[in-house]
Design a protein around this motif. Structure first.
Motif, PDB file in Angstrom:
ATOM      1  N   ASP A 194       0.825  -1.209   0.000  1.00 40.97           N
ATOM      2  CA  ASP A 194       0.000   0.000   0.000  1.00 40.97           C
ATOM      3  C   ASP A 194       0.858   1.258   0.000  1.00 40.97           C
ATOM      4  N   LYS A 197       2.627   1.857  -3.465  1.00 42.87           N
ATOM      5  CA  LYS A 197       1.767   2.487  -4.469  1.00 42.87           C
ATOM      6  C   LYS A 197       1.684   3.996  -4.285  1.00 42.87           C
ATOM      7  N   ARG A 198       1.880   4.449  -3.046  1.00 43.80           N
ATOM      8  CA  ARG A 198       1.824   5.891  -2.764  1.00 43.80           C
ATOM      9  C   ARG A 198       3.162   6.576  -2.996  1.00 43.80           C
ATOM     10  N   LEU A 214       5.615  11.088  -1.760  1.00 42.17           N
ATOM     11  CA  LEU A 214       4.360  10.351  -1.737  1.00 42.17           C
ATOM     12  C   LEU A 214       3.277  11.095  -2.499  1.00 42.17           C
ATOM     13  N   SER A 215       2.311  10.321  -2.975  1.00 45.07           N
ATOM     14  CA  SER A 215       1.161  10.952  -3.619  1.00 45.07           C
ATOM     15  C   SER A 215       0.444  11.825  -2.597  1.00 45.07           C
TER      16      SER A 215
END
Length: 258
Positions: A194, A197-198, A214-215
């Motif tokens: 998780d 992905k960020r 990070l996004s």
């Protein structure tokens, strides 16, 4: 019976069997049967190993469902090894050929009688995409193996980029760029799914100064590629607190700001 007892039918039957004449083969008969047996075995061996009766007629491929690795690519890697009788296919050589495909992490090859050579492949999964000086992105798996280069990184995979500081450039003869890239890839591979992905980018300023972007705009000061598992656990817990800057470079004393 002499003693006046009634005869036991079972005993009589056993006595009859013991006294029955036995079929005995002559030496010549044994030789004939041995020759016939050897001939049958020879014919069967010829049918299996040398005739076209059990030739390979198809190569069935599992685990290659997309355009990046197609069943035809797997079949082409095996090539003429799959020609001829199925029993004579060198399974180890076929496996080695398939595993020589850059995108293949592991392969299994076995015989599917009577006419099918079966292949199962496990594709490599990108843990990071390393941005090169030419602007292209090389995909690297968790073990550090580079297996593909494309114009764009795959979705959901952290991008490793070198943005070396002057101190890092000064010691490049000691800590090379490939070493720095390997460290950053190890960081990306060690992130929980998780969180990975960020993590849009993994920026390398020096060996001791790796930064995650990070996004959503938050940044993580990661520090060196040491203690990856511990830093990842600390970061996951730390992100329960609101902030835009997270620091796990010293995991025993993490910090949040912004």
């Amino acid at each position: 019976m002499a003693d006046g007892r009634l005869a036991d039918p079972l005993e009589e039957e056993l006595e009859d069997e013991e006294n029955a004449p036995r079929l005995r083969l002559s030496r010549r008969g044994v030789v004939v049967l041995s020759v016939l047996g050897a001939a049958v075995v020879g014919v069967l061996a010829w049918l299996v190993f040398y005739s076209s009766v059990l030739d390979v007629r198809s190569v069935a491929v599992q685990g290659a469902p997309d355009d990046n690795l197609t069943p035809d690519q797997v079949r082409q890697s095996i090539g003429k090894l799959a020609d001829g009788p199925l029993a004579r296919v060198d399974l180890d050589e076929a496996r080695h050929r398939v595993e020589a495909i850059p995108r293949v992490a592991k392969a299994e090859v076995w015989r599917g009688w009577p006419h099918t050579l079966r292949v199962k492949v496990v594709q490599r999964t990108a843990a990071a995409a390393v941005k090169g000086e030419d602007g292209r992105f090389t995909q690297v798996d968790a073990s550090g193996v580079s297996f593909a280069t494309d114009a764009a990184p795959p979705a959901g995979v952290p991008v490793v980029e070198l943005r070396l500081s002057q101190p890092a450039l000064d010691v490049e003869s000691v800590i090379s760029r490939p070493q720095l890239v390997r460290g950053a890839v190890a960081v990306a591979a060690g992130l929980p799914p998780d969180l990975a992905k960020r993590a849009g980018s993994v920026l390398v300023h020096s060996y001791d100064d790796i930064e995650l972007q990070l996004s959503g705009g938050a940044t993580v000061r990661w520090g060196s590629p040491d203690q990856i598992d511990r830093k990842a656990r600390v970061l996951v817990a730390l992100m329960n607190q609101k902030g835009t800057n997270y620091d796990v470079s010293a995991p025993e004393a993490p910090a949040v700001s912004g």
